[in-house]
Design a protein around this motif. Structure first.
Motif, PDB file in Angstrom:
ATOM      1  N   ILE A   1       0.986  -0.906  -0.335  1.00  0.00           N
ATOM      2  CA  ILE A   1       0.304   0.219  -0.202  1.00  0.00           C
ATOM      3  C   ILE A   1       1.015   0.746  -0.531  1.00  0.00           C
ATOM      4  N   LYS A   2       0.466   2.080  -0.734  1.00  0.00           N
ATOM      5  CA  LYS A   2       1.345   3.309  -1.113  1.00  0.00           C
ATOM      6  C   LYS A   2       0.955   4.231  -0.608  1.00  0.00           C
ATOM      7  N   THR A   3      -0.073   4.910  -0.754  1.00  0.00           N
ATOM      8  CA  THR A   3      -1.182   5.824  -0.638  1.00  0.00           C
ATOM      9  C   THR A   3      -1.917   5.497   0.658  1.00  0.00           C
ATOM     10  N   GLU A   4      -1.808   7.198   1.590  1.00  0.00           N
ATOM     11  CA  GLU A   4      -3.265   7.562   2.360  1.00  0.00           C
ATOM     12  C   GLU A   4      -4.582   6.748   1.368  1.00  0.00           C
ATOM     13  N   GLU A   5      -4.705   6.855   0.777  1.00  0.00           N
ATOM     14  CA  GLU A   5      -6.171   6.634  -0.323  1.00  0.00           C
ATOM     15  C   GLU A   5      -6.157   5.318  -0.319  1.00  0.00           C
ATOM     16  N   GLU A   6      -4.910   4.374  -0.566  1.00  0.00           N
ATOM     17  CA  GLU A   6      -5.203   2.604  -0.376  1.00  0.00           C
ATOM     18  C   GLU A   6      -5.755   2.496   1.254  1.00  0.00           C
TER      19      GLU A   6
ATOM     20  N   PRO B   1       8.773   4.558   1.008  1.00  0.00           N
ATOM     21  CA  PRO B   1       9.897   5.584   0.346  1.00  0.00           C
ATOM     22  C   PRO B   1       9.036   5.002  -0.818  1.00  0.00           C
ATOM     23  N   VAL B   2       8.644   5.346  -2.214  1.00  0.00           N
ATOM     24  CA  VAL B   2       9.143   4.954  -3.710  1.00  0.00           C
ATOM     25  C   VAL B   2       9.971   4.834  -3.979  1.00  0.00           C
ATOM     26  N   SER B   3      10.346   4.085  -5.002  1.00  0.00           N
ATOM     27  CA  SER B   3      11.701   3.598  -5.183  1.00  0.00           C
ATOM     28  C   SER B   3      11.163   3.992  -6.796  1.00  0.00           C
ATOM     29  N   ILE B   4      12.720   3.987  -7.748  1.00  0.00           N
ATOM     30  CA  ILE B   4      12.630   4.746  -8.997  1.00  0.00           C
ATOM     31  C   ILE B   4      11.766   3.846  -9.387  1.00  0.00           C
TER      32      ILE B   4
END
Length: 83
Positions: A8-13, A39-42
């Motif tokens: 899960i990457k975002t608050e919305e998700e 953190p988001v990877s490249i």
């Protein structure tokens, strides 16, 4: 440590996941408030962002070509004047 999965990457998700797993809206908001997104990877940069970057690079390349063309035309004029 949070119960929210690492994918899960975002608050919305995160809100969506928590509410799907039985959390009330208030509890989900509280849990998300204490949660930190990983953190988001490249490799995970959005394709739209990459497209924008590529467009900018193309625009910069075109601008450089225009400057190069102008420089070449000045040199051509000087060569003609010398003849």
């Amino acid at each position: 440590m949070s119960i929210i999965p690492e994918d899960i990457k975002t608050e919305e998700e995160a809100m969506h996941w928590l509410m799907r797993h039985g959390y009330s809206e208030d509890l989900a908001k509280e849990e998300v408030a204490h949660w930190t997104a990983p953190p988001v990877s490249i490799e995970e940069i959005d394709e739209d962002v990459m497209a924008e970057i590529e467009e900018e690079e193309e625009w910069e390349d075109e601008e450089e070509e225009e400057w190069d063309d102008e420089d070449d035309s000045d040199e051509d004029e000087e060569d003609e004047d010398e003849s």
